[in-house]
Enzyme design. Structure first.
Site, PDB file in Angstrom:
ATOM      1  N   SER A 141     -10.908 -13.730  -8.020  1.00 22.11           N
ATOM      2  CA  SER A 141     -11.019 -14.143  -6.590  1.00 22.11           C
ATOM      3  C   SER A 141      -9.916 -13.331  -5.712  1.00 22.11           C
ATOM      4  CB  SER A 141     -10.839 -15.727  -6.517  1.00 22.11           C
ATOM      5  OG  SER A 141     -11.047 -16.196  -5.073  1.00 22.11           O
ATOM      6  N   LYS A 167     -15.109 -11.821  -6.170  1.00 17.92           N
ATOM      7  CA  LYS A 167     -15.110 -12.751  -5.109  1.00 17.92           C
ATOM      8  C   LYS A 167     -14.152 -12.480  -4.034  1.00 17.92           C
ATOM      9  CE  LYS A 167     -14.048 -17.731  -4.578  1.00 17.92           C
ATOM     10  NZ  LYS A 167     -14.057 -19.200  -5.283  1.00 17.92           N
ATOM     11  N   LYS A 169     -12.863 -13.753  -0.547  1.00 15.85           N
ATOM     12  CA  LYS A 169     -12.761 -14.746   0.700  1.00 15.85           C
ATOM     13  C   LYS A 169     -13.049 -14.137   2.076  1.00 15.85           C
ATOM     14  CE  LYS A 169     -11.093 -18.071  -1.762  1.00 15.85           C
ATOM     15  NZ  LYS A 169     -11.705 -19.223  -1.951  1.00 15.85           N
ATOM     16  N   ASP A 194     -16.762 -16.406  -0.672  1.00 14.89           N
ATOM     17  CA  ASP A 194     -16.452 -17.750  -0.350  1.00 14.89           C
ATOM     18  C   ASP A 194     -15.932 -17.935   1.092  1.00 14.89           C
ATOM     19  OD1 ASP A 194     -15.530 -20.345  -0.794  1.00 14.89           O
ATOM     20  OD2 ASP A 194     -14.203 -20.062  -2.267  1.00 14.89           O
ATOM     21  N   GLU A 219     -20.626 -18.783  -1.185  1.00 17.70           N
ATOM     22  CA  GLU A 219     -19.986 -20.018  -1.638  1.00 17.70           C
ATOM     23  C   GLU A 219     -19.476 -20.810  -0.334  1.00 17.70           C
ATOM     24  OE1 GLU A 219     -17.124 -19.545  -4.413  1.00 17.70           O
ATOM     25  OE2 GLU A 219     -16.114 -21.503  -4.182  1.00 17.70           O
ATOM     26  N   ASP A 244     -19.189 -25.629  -3.259  1.00 18.86           N
ATOM     27  CA  ASP A 244     -17.605 -25.907  -3.836  1.00 18.86           C
ATOM     28  C   ASP A 244     -17.364 -27.412  -3.242  1.00 18.86           C
ATOM     29  OD1 ASP A 244     -15.059 -26.096  -4.611  1.00 18.86           O
ATOM     30  OD2 ASP A 244     -14.678 -24.097  -3.972  1.00 18.86           O
ATOM     31  N   LYS A 268     -15.381 -27.682 -10.259  1.00 21.19           N
ATOM     32  CA  LYS A 268     -13.937 -27.719 -10.245  1.00 21.19           C
ATOM     33  C   LYS A 268     -13.701 -28.973 -10.843  1.00 21.19           C
ATOM     34  CE  LYS A 268     -12.788 -24.432  -6.943  1.00 21.19           C
ATOM     35  NZ  LYS A 268     -12.368 -24.568  -5.136  1.00 21.19           N
ATOM     36  N   GLY A 296     -11.811 -22.282  -9.722  1.00 27.39           N
ATOM     37  CA  GLY A 296     -10.449 -22.332 -10.126  1.00 27.39           C
ATOM     38  C   GLY A 296      -9.597 -22.861  -8.855  1.00 27.39           C
TER      39      GLY A 296
HETATM   40  O1  OSB Z   1     -12.406 -22.066  -2.872  1.00 30.03           O
HETATM   41  O2  OSB Z   1     -12.647 -21.455  -5.069  1.00 30.03           O
HETATM   42  C1  OSB Z   1     -11.700 -22.019  -3.834  1.00 30.03           C
HETATM   43  C2  OSB Z   1      -7.902 -21.184  -4.443  1.00 30.03           C
HETATM   44  C3  OSB Z   1      -7.770 -22.303  -3.987  1.00 30.03           C
HETATM   45  C4  OSB Z   1      -8.260 -23.039  -3.302  1.00 30.03           C
HETATM   46  C5  OSB Z   1      -9.781 -22.826  -3.199  1.00 30.03           C
HETATM   47  C6  OSB Z   1     -10.251 -21.888  -3.762  1.00 30.03           C
HETATM   48  C7  OSB Z   1      -9.510 -20.863  -4.497  1.00 30.03           C
HETATM   49  C8  OSB Z   1      -9.895 -19.816  -5.288  1.00 30.03           C
HETATM   50  C9  OSB Z   1      -9.305 -19.501  -6.544  1.00 30.03           C
HETATM   51  O3  OSB Z   1     -10.961 -19.209  -4.793  1.00 30.03           O
HETATM   52  C10 OSB Z   1      -9.890 -19.083  -7.715  1.00 30.03           C
HETATM   53  C11 OSB Z   1      -8.743 -18.984  -9.003  1.00 30.03           C
HETATM   54  O4  OSB Z   1      -8.106 -19.932  -9.203  1.00 30.03           O
HETATM   55  O5  OSB Z   1      -8.816 -17.750  -9.385  1.00 30.03           O
HETATM   56 MG    MG Z   2     -14.560 -22.101  -3.260  1.00 30.67          MG
END
Ligand code: OSB
Ligand code: MG
Length: 375
Positions: A141, A167, A169, A194, A219, A244, A268, A296
């Site tokens: 990510s 992924k 953001k 995401d 996402e 999520d 999660k 994660g």
């Molecule tokens: O939305 O998936 C999310 C990290 C912190 C808060 C929200 C998210 C995330 C990540 C990290 O996308 C994914 C990872 O732990 O590698």
């Molecule tokens: Mg997410």
């Protein structure tokens, strides 16, 4: 486990840990340079179970924080554990249902109970869960960067390290233009995005354009409680919609499914309040032929090891947000660190419980605050 079958919990230890990230992580709700979280240790008969609370310093991802979860654990959940003489983590899940919310606080304790249970039964967690994988799918990510060339550079680096899926953001203003450039540079890579709730139904036109980029999924485009906008968007785009933040319990997932809000669920364990609830969502999705993957929260190696074991369940069919230790931290808390294999997979640790060894001196070094709770 002793002969009575009780877990005989003697002591619960909370530590507030601070660990700098190797690179800042920015989502639609803000930039973080370091991770702050609560490590949970639960002791019984010479065995220690480890859990991690995924709540952050600020209530940005959801409403929980390190402070709220500390108080909820200390004043409500730990006393409940001491008073109930539990024989199984499932009983903890049942007992805490009467308390509203605070899923991350509950999950941190439940995870430590599962680790303790598995260690006492001398099994890896995956075996206790009935997971059937020796390795799980990895993915990376990548946060919002200052400039597009920085993003392109980071994607290239992670592909070189062997990550089979990326992924990104996104947020309003960092979406269609960056995707155009990323796709031009990497036409073949498996990509997903995401938004962490950053859009509203007024942004539908922008979100419809996501279909141009052959994404594996989008996402959580809208706020957690805005199921309506998710169901409306799903009718208008081909890109699979993944939830999520909205998917905080089996009930929420069931409703969202009835309303036609999603194609895929990110699970999660913190967000849903523990392994038992995560498993219910996993099983429900499996019964509807909906694939899931493990999300994660930039966990330390302890939380990540828990995620790896969870992801061995059969319906975790898509790439997970589980990356190598060094993608997050210069020094992780565990030995051996999590690594990615040549085939872009993460091996499931074979030791007992979480299967990796937490390093006390590193925990000590990262600790800002500690408290021992007893009956
Ligand atoms: O939305 O998936 C999310 C990290 C912190 C808060 C929200 C998210 C995330 C990540 C990290 O996308 C994914 C990872 O732990 O590698
Ligand atoms: Mg997410």
């Amino acid at each position: 486990m002793n002969r009575s079958g009780k877990m005989s919990i003697e002591r619960i230890e909370l530590s507030l840990l601070e660990m700098p990230y190797v690179h800042f992580f920015e989502t639609s709700f803000g930039r973080e340079e370091k991770k702050t979280f609560i490590l949970v240790k639960i002791f019984s008969e010479g065995v220690c179970g480890f859990g991690e609370v995924t709540a952050d310093l600020l209530p940005l991802y959801n409403y929980e924080t390190t402070s709220t979860s500390w108080v909820i654990i200390k004043e409500i959940l730990a006393p409940l554990i001491f008073s109930k003489n539990l024989s199984h983590p499932v009983e903890f899940h049942t007992e805490v249902q009467k308390f509203k919310g605070h899923h991350m606080a509950k999950a941190g304790l439940e995870l430590a109970l599962w680790d303790l249970k598995a260690k006492k039964e001398q099994k890896p967690l995956s075996e206790l869960y009935g997971g059937d994988k020796k390795e799980v799918f990895s993915g990376v990510s990548i946060g919002i960067q200052d400039k597009v060339p920085d993003l392109i550079g980071r994607i290239g680096d992670f592909l070189e390290k062997g990550y089979p899926r990326v992924k990104l953001k996104i947020k309003p203003g960092w979406d269609i233009t960056i995707l155009k450039q990323v796709r031009k540079e990497f036409p073949q890579v498996t990509l997903q995005v995401d938004a962490n709730c950053a859009y509203t139904s007024a942004d539908t036109e922008i979100l419809e354009k996501l279909d141009e980029f052959d994404l594996a999924l989008v996402e959580q485009p809208f706020p957690a409680l805005d199921l309506l906008s998710h169901s409306q968007l799903k009718k208008r785009i081909r890109t699979p919609v993944c939830l999520d933040e909205s998917a905080e319990s089996l009930d929420a997932v069931r409703q969202a499914h009835e309303m036609g809000c999603f194609d895929i669920i990110n699970i999660k364990v913190g967000r849903v309040g523990g392994i038992v609830e995560a498993r219910k969502i996993h099983d429900f999705c499996e019964s509807k032929a909906i694939p899931v993957w493990c999300g994660g929260m930039l966990e330390s190696g302890i939380g990540r090891a828990h995620n790896i074991h969870l992801a061995t369940l059969p319906n975790f069919k898509l790439t997970n947000d589980i990356s190598a230790s060094r993608r997050y931290f210069a020094q992780d808390l565990i030995e051996p660190p999590v690594e990615i294999t040549e085939r872009g997979m993460i091996k499931v640790p074979e030791g007992l419980g979480i299967g990796v060894i937490p390093l006390e001196e590193r925990i000590e070094k990262a600790a800002q605050k500690r408290e021992v709770l007893t009956p």
